[in-house]
Structures are given as structure tokens and as C-alpha cells.
Design a protein around this motif. Structure first.
Motif, PDB file in Angstrom:
ATOM      1  N   VAL A 171       0.840  -1.209   0.000  1.00  0.00           N
ATOM      2  CA  VAL A 171       0.000   0.000   0.000  1.00  0.00           C
ATOM      3  C   VAL A 171       0.867   1.247   0.000  1.00  0.00           C
ATOM      4  O   VAL A 171       0.616   2.217  -0.740  1.00  0.00           O
ATOM      5  N   LEU A 172       1.924   1.233   0.817  1.00  0.00           N
ATOM      6  CA  LEU A 172       2.826   2.378   0.879  1.00  0.00           C
ATOM      7  C   LEU A 172       3.570   2.568  -0.437  1.00  0.00           C
ATOM      8  O   LEU A 172       3.831   3.701  -0.859  1.00  0.00           O
ATOM      9  N   VAL A 173       3.916   1.469  -1.094  1.00  0.00           N
ATOM     10  CA  VAL A 173       4.581   1.557  -2.405  1.00  0.00           C
ATOM     11  C   VAL A 173       3.670   2.258  -3.413  1.00  0.00           C
ATOM     12  O   VAL A 173       4.098   3.178  -4.131  1.00  0.00           O
ATOM     13  N   VAL A 174       2.417   1.839  -3.475  1.00  0.00           N
ATOM     14  CA  VAL A 174       1.471   2.446  -4.424  1.00  0.00           C
ATOM     15  C   VAL A 174       1.283   3.927  -4.132  1.00  0.00           C
ATOM     16  O   VAL A 174       1.301   4.772  -5.038  1.00  0.00           O
ATOM     17  N   LEU A 175       1.109   4.271  -2.853  1.00  0.00           N
ATOM     18  CA  LEU A 175       0.932   5.674  -2.484  1.00  0.00           C
ATOM     19  C   LEU A 175       2.174   6.490  -2.812  1.00  0.00           C
ATOM     20  O   LEU A 175       2.073   7.617  -3.324  1.00  0.00           O
ATOM     21  N   GLU A 176       3.348   5.922  -2.535  1.00  0.00           N
ATOM     22  CA  GLU A 176       4.598   6.630  -2.810  1.00  0.00           C
ATOM     23  C   GLU A 176       4.771   6.883  -4.305  1.00  0.00           C
ATOM     24  O   GLU A 176       5.169   7.981  -4.722  1.00  0.00           O
ATOM     25  N   LEU A 177       4.475   5.906  -5.113  1.00  0.00           N
ATOM     26  CA  LEU A 177       4.591   6.085  -6.563  1.00  0.00           C
ATOM     27  C   LEU A 177       3.594   7.134  -7.065  1.00  0.00           C
ATOM     28  O   LEU A 177       3.923   7.942  -7.941  1.00  0.00           O
ATOM     29  N   ALA A 178       2.382   7.133  -6.486  1.00  0.00           N
ATOM     30  CA  ALA A 178       1.365   8.101  -6.914  1.00  0.00           C
ATOM     31  C   ALA A 178       1.787   9.529  -6.600  1.00  0.00           C
ATOM     32  O   ALA A 178       1.680  10.429  -7.450  1.00  0.00           O
ATOM     33  N   VAL A 179       2.274   9.771  -5.385  1.00  0.00           N
ATOM     34  CA  VAL A 179       2.660  11.142  -5.032  1.00  0.00           C
ATOM     35  C   VAL A 179       3.960  11.548  -5.730  1.00  0.00           C
ATOM     36  O   VAL A 179       4.201  12.739  -5.970  1.00  0.00           O
ATOM     37  N   THR A 180       4.783  10.574  -6.095  1.00  0.00           N
ATOM     38  CA  THR A 180       5.987  10.890  -6.862  1.00  0.00           C
ATOM     39  C   THR A 180       5.611  11.387  -8.258  1.00  0.00           C
ATOM     40  O   THR A 180       6.189  12.364  -8.759  1.00  0.00           O
ATOM     41  N   VAL A 181       4.641  10.726  -8.881  1.00  0.00           N
ATOM     42  CA  VAL A 181       4.153  11.187 -10.180  1.00  0.00           C
ATOM     43  C   VAL A 181       3.576  12.598 -10.057  1.00  0.00           C
ATOM     44  O   VAL A 181       3.844  13.471 -10.898  1.00  0.00           O
TER      45      VAL A 181
ATOM     46  N   ALA B 287       9.256   8.377   5.244  1.00  0.00           N
ATOM     47  CA  ALA B 287       9.488   8.260   6.684  1.00  0.00           C
ATOM     48  C   ALA B 287       8.570   7.214   7.314  1.00  0.00           C
ATOM     49  O   ALA B 287       9.004   6.428   8.166  1.00  0.00           O
ATOM     50  N   VAL B 288       7.308   7.185   6.895  1.00  0.00           N
ATOM     51  CA  VAL B 288       6.364   6.185   7.420  1.00  0.00           C
ATOM     52  C   VAL B 288       6.821   4.782   7.044  1.00  0.00           C
ATOM     53  O   VAL B 288       6.822   3.859   7.879  1.00  0.00           O
TER      54      VAL B 288
ATOM     55  N   LEU C 175       9.864   3.822   6.392  1.00  0.00           N
ATOM     56  CA  LEU C 175      11.037   3.516   7.217  1.00  0.00           C
ATOM     57  C   LEU C 175      10.624   3.076   8.613  1.00  0.00           C
ATOM     58  O   LEU C 175      11.234   2.181   9.202  1.00  0.00           O
ATOM     59  N   GLY C 176       9.583   3.721   9.139  1.00  0.00           N
ATOM     60  CA  GLY C 176       9.078   3.330  10.446  1.00  0.00           C
ATOM     61  C   GLY C 176       8.546   1.905  10.455  1.00  0.00           C
ATOM     62  O   GLY C 176       8.806   1.137  11.386  1.00  0.00           O
ATOM     63  N   VAL C 177       7.793   1.550   9.413  1.00  0.00           N
ATOM     64  CA  VAL C 177       7.259   0.187   9.310  1.00  0.00           C
ATOM     65  C   VAL C 177       8.404  -0.820   9.162  1.00  0.00           C
ATOM     66  O   VAL C 177       8.412  -1.882   9.801  1.00  0.00           O
ATOM     67  N   LEU C 178       9.381  -0.481   8.327  1.00  0.00           N
ATOM     68  CA  LEU C 178      10.551  -1.353   8.148  1.00  0.00           C
ATOM     69  C   LEU C 178      11.271  -1.561   9.472  1.00  0.00           C
ATOM     70  O   LEU C 178      11.628  -2.690   9.835  1.00  0.00           O
ATOM     71  N   THR C 179      11.492  -0.480  10.193  1.00  0.00           N
ATOM     72  CA  THR C 179      12.204  -0.554  11.462  1.00  0.00           C
ATOM     73  C   THR C 179      11.464  -1.443  12.457  1.00  0.00           C
ATOM     74  O   THR C 179      12.064  -2.273  13.148  1.00  0.00           O
ATOM     75  N   TYR C 180      10.148  -1.268  12.524  1.00  0.00           N
ATOM     76  CA  TYR C 180       9.338  -2.095  13.420  1.00  0.00           C
ATOM     77  C   TYR C 180       9.427  -3.569  13.027  1.00  0.00           C
ATOM     78  O   TYR C 180       9.559  -4.455  13.892  1.00  0.00           O
ATOM     79  N   ALA C 181       9.377  -3.838  11.726  1.00  0.00           N
ATOM     80  CA  ALA C 181       9.441  -5.220  11.244  1.00  0.00           C
ATOM     81  C   ALA C 181      10.787  -5.855  11.571  1.00  0.00           C
ATOM     82  O   ALA C 181      10.853  -7.009  12.020  1.00  0.00           O
ATOM     83  N   VAL C 182      11.865  -5.103  11.356  1.00  0.00           N
ATOM     84  CA  VAL C 182      13.205  -5.614  11.658  1.00  0.00           C
ATOM     85  C   VAL C 182      13.359  -5.869  13.158  1.00  0.00           C
ATOM     86  O   VAL C 182      13.886  -6.886  13.587  1.00  0.00           O
ATOM     87  N   ALA C 183      12.859  -4.926  13.970  1.00  0.00           N
ATOM     88  CA  ALA C 183      12.959  -5.066  15.420  1.00  0.00           C
ATOM     89  C   ALA C 183      12.162  -6.264  15.918  1.00  0.00           C
ATOM     90  O   ALA C 183      12.613  -7.016  16.799  1.00  0.00           O
ATOM     91  N   ARG C 184      10.985  -6.471  15.361  1.00  0.00           N
ATOM     92  CA  ARG C 184      10.119  -7.565  15.819  1.00  0.00           C
ATOM     93  C   ARG C 184      10.711  -8.933  15.530  1.00  0.00           C
ATOM     94  O   ARG C 184      10.578  -9.858  16.333  1.00  0.00           O
TER      95      ARG C 184
END
Length: 225
Positions: free
Chosen positions: A169-179, A209-210, A212-221
Motif C-alpha cells: 500500500v505504501l509503495v502504491v501511495l509513494e509512486l502516486a505522489v511521486t508522479v 518516513a512512514v 522507514l518506520g514500518v521497516l524498522t518495526y518489522a526488523v525489530a520484531r
């Protein structure tokens, strides 16, 4: 062989702090910057002629150093799988380019200063304007590749469950706002207004940033990079 929790912890701490520092531009809500967040580049907050430019250059530098260090640690320690290595390497590029960005500030704010815009069009601004455009492009390209690659890694390799779930979901949103942001930049450079350039770009960096936050949480978990 996946690293232990002790080995993953430095990446978690560094990336979490980096994500936080990367959102320092939201201070414009509390501080009087004189720039319209809907219309202006985020980079203009750090322009040399802006009263709070030094503050935002410092936070950009901090964010870049932290993400660079965290992703470099993860790249060193991660499993040698293609999508994982590609993703962490891309975040290294993102961090390094963000550091460069902070050291190559704009001299003025072209979206709010017609004289600055005219000088920029005529090539009469310092070379840092061109260098800044290059480093900003590299930073966002690194972020986009990292976001896509590590999200694919999470889903393909069966780990980092939070990223596997929310990453697409974040990938799709990121690509949309990048366009949106790229279209707005093209419109501004063609003299057709800003197309809410600032809003699009702020959404773009906020989503990084969001993520990165999700990634960080996933790595920590899961205690693994």
C-alpha cells in the motif's frame, strides 16, 4: 545465516532515529518560516537565505547520516538475497544523497521569489542549485528503489510480516505522489504554476518516513535484517 538480535539492533536504532529526523520539516507547522507548505519545495526551508535554513540543513544532515549508517550496517549483516541486498544498498544511496543534499543548499527560494526563479532560469544562481537537483533526484531514486525492493523481499522471502502486509500500500501511495510531484515540478519549470508542488513533495517525503518506520518495526520484531 540471519543475524542475531544484537546484530540487528544498531540498524533498528539508527533507522528509527533517521526516520524521525527525516520528518523534521513538520516543525514548519509550529515555526514561522514564511513559506507556504502547499506550494513550496521542502528544500526551500533549508535555503541559504531563509531564517531557519541552518536548522533544516542540520536536520537533513542528521537524517542522512543516520539512515546511511543504519542501512550500511544492515547491508553488511543481511542475508545475501538479491532483493534484500538491492534494497539495503538503495537505502545507502538514499542516506548518502540526503547528506549531500544538506551540504548543497539552494541559495534562495524560487517558488516564492520571482527574482530567484528568473536567476535560476538564466543560470545565474550558484552551481549548488544544479548539484542540489542531482543529489535530491538520487536521494528519491534510492528511496524508491529501497522501498520497492525491501517490500518485495519481505513478501518473497517470508519475513518482516508488518512490511509484507503494509508495504505494498505504501509503495502504491509513494509512486502516486511521486508522479504528482514530478508533474508539478515540470509545470513550475514551464511557468504554469506550482500545482500544489509543496503538498505533493511533503506527502512524498512523509511516506518515505512512514515506510522507514514500518521497516524498522518489522526488523525489530523479528530481530533480523
Amino acid at each position: 545465516m540471519p543475524p542475531s538480535g544484537t546484530h540487528a539492533r544498531p540498524a533498528v536504532v539508527l533507522l528509527a532515529l533517521g526516520a524521525l529526523a527525516y520528518t523534521a520539516w513538520v516543525l514548519e507547522v509550529l515555526l514561522h518560516t514564511g513559506l507556504d507548505p502547499v506550494q513550496t519545495y521542502v528544500s526551500e526551508l533549508a535555503a541559504v537565505d531563509q531564517p531557519l535554513g541552518g536548522l533544516f540543513r542540520a536536520t537533513d544532515l542528521t537524517a542522512g547520516v543516520l539512515v546511511l549508517a543504519g542501512s550500511a550496517w544492515a547491508l553488511w549483516r543481511c542475508e545475501r538475497r538479491p532483493w534484500t541486498v538491492t534494497g539495503w544498498a538503495a537505502l545507502v544511496v538514499f542516506g548518502a544523497s540526503t547528506v549531500a543534499d544538506s551540504r548543497l543548499p539552494l541559495s534562495c527560494a524560487p517558488t516564492v521569489d520571482p527574482e530567484c526563479a528568473a536567476r535560476e532560469t538564466a543560470g545565474l544562481v550558484p552551481a549548488t542549485h544544479t548539484a542540489h537537483a542531482v543529489s535530491s533526484s538520487l536521494a528519491m531514486a534510492g528511496a524508491l528503489v529501497g522501498i520497492v525492493a525491501l517490500t518485495i523481499a519481505a513478501r518473497r522471502y517470508g519475513h518482516w510480516a508488518p512490511l509484507a502486509r503494509f508495504g505494498p500500500v505504501l509503495v502504491v501511495l509513494e509512486l502516486a505522489v511521486t508522479v504528482w510531484t514530478l508533474a508539478a515540478i515540470a509545470a513550475f519549470e514551464a511557468g504554469r504554476g506550482t500545482w500544489s508542488l509543496g503538498a505533493g513533495q511533503r506527502a512524498q517525503v512523509l511516506l518515505v518516513a512512514v515506510w522507514l518506520g514500518v521497516l524498522t518495526y518489522a526488523v525489530a520484531r523479528e530481530n533480523r535484517v
